[in-house]
Design a protein around this motif. Sequence first.
Motif, PDB file in Angstrom:
ATOM      1  N   SER A 146       1.999  51.139  16.992  1.00  0.00           N
ATOM      2  CA  SER A 146       0.643  51.227  16.446  1.00  0.00           C
ATOM      3  C   SER A 146      -0.357  50.458  17.300  1.00  0.00           C
ATOM      4  O   SER A 146      -1.483  50.914  17.527  1.00  0.00           O
ATOM      5  N   SER A 147       0.058  49.302  17.801  1.00  0.00           N
ATOM      6  CA  SER A 147      -0.850  48.464  18.598  1.00  0.00           C
ATOM      7  C   SER A 147      -1.123  49.044  19.974  1.00  0.00           C
ATOM      8  O   SER A 147      -2.055  48.592  20.654  1.00  0.00           O
ATOM      9  N   LYS A 159      -5.496  49.407  11.856  1.00  0.00           N
ATOM     10  CA  LYS A 159      -5.495  48.337  10.857  1.00  0.00           C
ATOM     11  C   LYS A 159      -4.733  48.747   9.605  1.00  0.00           C
ATOM     12  O   LYS A 159      -3.970  47.956   9.040  1.00  0.00           O
ATOM     13  N   GLU A 160      -4.942  49.988   9.151  1.00  0.00           N
ATOM     14  CA  GLU A 160      -4.244  50.472   7.966  1.00  0.00           C
ATOM     15  C   GLU A 160      -2.741  50.517   8.210  1.00  0.00           C
ATOM     16  O   GLU A 160      -1.937  50.084   7.378  1.00  0.00           O
ATOM     17  N   VAL A 189      -1.594  40.163   7.233  1.00  0.00           N
ATOM     18  CA  VAL A 189      -1.950  41.269   6.334  1.00  0.00           C
ATOM     19  C   VAL A 189      -3.303  41.006   5.681  1.00  0.00           C
ATOM     20  O   VAL A 189      -4.163  41.895   5.615  1.00  0.00           O
ATOM     21  N   ILE A 190      -3.515  39.797   5.216  1.00  0.00           N
ATOM     22  CA  ILE A 190      -4.791  39.453   4.572  1.00  0.00           C
ATOM     23  C   ILE A 190      -5.936  39.560   5.570  1.00  0.00           C
ATOM     24  O   ILE A 190      -7.038  40.010   5.233  1.00  0.00           O
ATOM     25  N   GLY A 191      -5.683  39.153   6.811  1.00  0.00           N
ATOM     26  CA  GLY A 191      -6.716  39.281   7.831  1.00  0.00           C
ATOM     27  C   GLY A 191      -7.064  40.728   8.132  1.00  0.00           C
ATOM     28  O   GLY A 191      -8.221  41.053   8.416  1.00  0.00           O
ATOM     29  N   LEU A 192      -6.085  41.613   8.055  1.00  0.00           N
ATOM     30  CA  LEU A 192      -6.318  43.030   8.324  1.00  0.00           C
ATOM     31  C   LEU A 192      -6.937  43.754   7.133  1.00  0.00           C
ATOM     32  O   LEU A 192      -7.775  44.643   7.297  1.00  0.00           O
ATOM     33  N   LYS A 193      -6.508  43.388   5.922  1.00  0.00           N
ATOM     34  CA  LYS A 193      -6.924  44.119   4.720  1.00  0.00           C
ATOM     35  C   LYS A 193      -7.035  43.138   3.560  1.00  0.00           C
ATOM     36  O   LYS A 193      -6.192  43.110   2.666  1.00  0.00           O
ATOM     37  N   ARG A 194      -8.081  42.352   3.562  1.00  0.00           N
ATOM     38  CA  ARG A 194      -8.236  41.253   2.607  1.00  0.00           C
ATOM     39  C   ARG A 194      -8.233  41.705   1.145  1.00  0.00           C
ATOM     40  O   ARG A 194      -7.637  41.034   0.293  1.00  0.00           O
ATOM     41  N   PRO A 195      -8.863  42.803   0.768  1.00  0.00           N
ATOM     42  CA  PRO A 195      -8.882  43.174  -0.655  1.00  0.00           C
ATOM     43  C   PRO A 195      -7.545  43.670  -1.190  1.00  0.00           C
ATOM     44  O   PRO A 195      -7.415  43.867  -2.401  1.00  0.00           O
ATOM     45  N   TRP A 196      -6.564  43.900  -0.337  1.00  0.00           N
ATOM     46  CA  TRP A 196      -5.291  44.485  -0.771  1.00  0.00           C
ATOM     47  C   TRP A 196      -4.442  43.409  -1.441  1.00  0.00           C
ATOM     48  O   TRP A 196      -4.181  42.345  -0.870  1.00  0.00           O
TER      49      TRP A 196
END
Length: 248
Positions: A146-147, A159-160, A189-196
């Motif tokens: 992915s990267s 990011k997803e 994970v929080i840095g990539l998608k904080r609301p999750w």
Amino acid sequence: HGHTHGPNTPANHTHGPAPPQQMQQQQGMPQQVRPAPDPILQAAIEADFKPVGLKLADAEKPLSTAVCSAHSLENCSTCGLDFTALNALAKMFSLAPSDAILPPPNVVQPGRAQAVAKTKDEGNALYKRGMHVQAINAYTTAMQISSSRPPWEASSLAKEELALVVCNRSAAFYAAGDALSSLIDAEVVIGLKRPWSKGHYRKGRALLKLGDIAGAREAVMLGLQFEPNNNDLEVFLQEIDAVQEKLD
């Protein structure tokens, strides 16, 4: 019209259409004038402009590495310059065929997304079979695929993908008994998608395993701010409070 007719000579032929400029003049159409730049915008651009000290590591080579002028480093903390991404992009272009054309914006190569999903699914199957170390390796491979997306593809897609794969690897690290690595992945994970909520849940699990009860509760409470009715977080919060009551 590059010739003339002699006297008393009839013009028994026709000429092609007039050049575009002549046609505009004949039709009374004004010529396009390039507008002058906005002085306010131009001043803002000039005020924000910052020169960068850049040179080539070896100017004799057809494709040389860009480095800072002062210390000849690709990534120089002293100068605050990092040409790693620029050099990687230049290398990518140099390896492309001479007739290659960049795809339109937001076009995604389906092969890479399929490879990420396939490798992630392999990791999930290994995790379910209790082969946690092998699952970690599979998730790591999926992250690398992915990267490796080219820089012109939408970063939101990577990011997803990464958020899901890294979250799964965090769970695998936790199951393998490595709570610290699980915590590090949860922070990513929080840095990539904080609301999750999953990232906060995994962070809370790792912190509780490491003995940080207050930190675990804080992580869960932050997750509940984004998803107030998340059942997993609510149940886990009760578990944290029960551990705290036993200690009290």
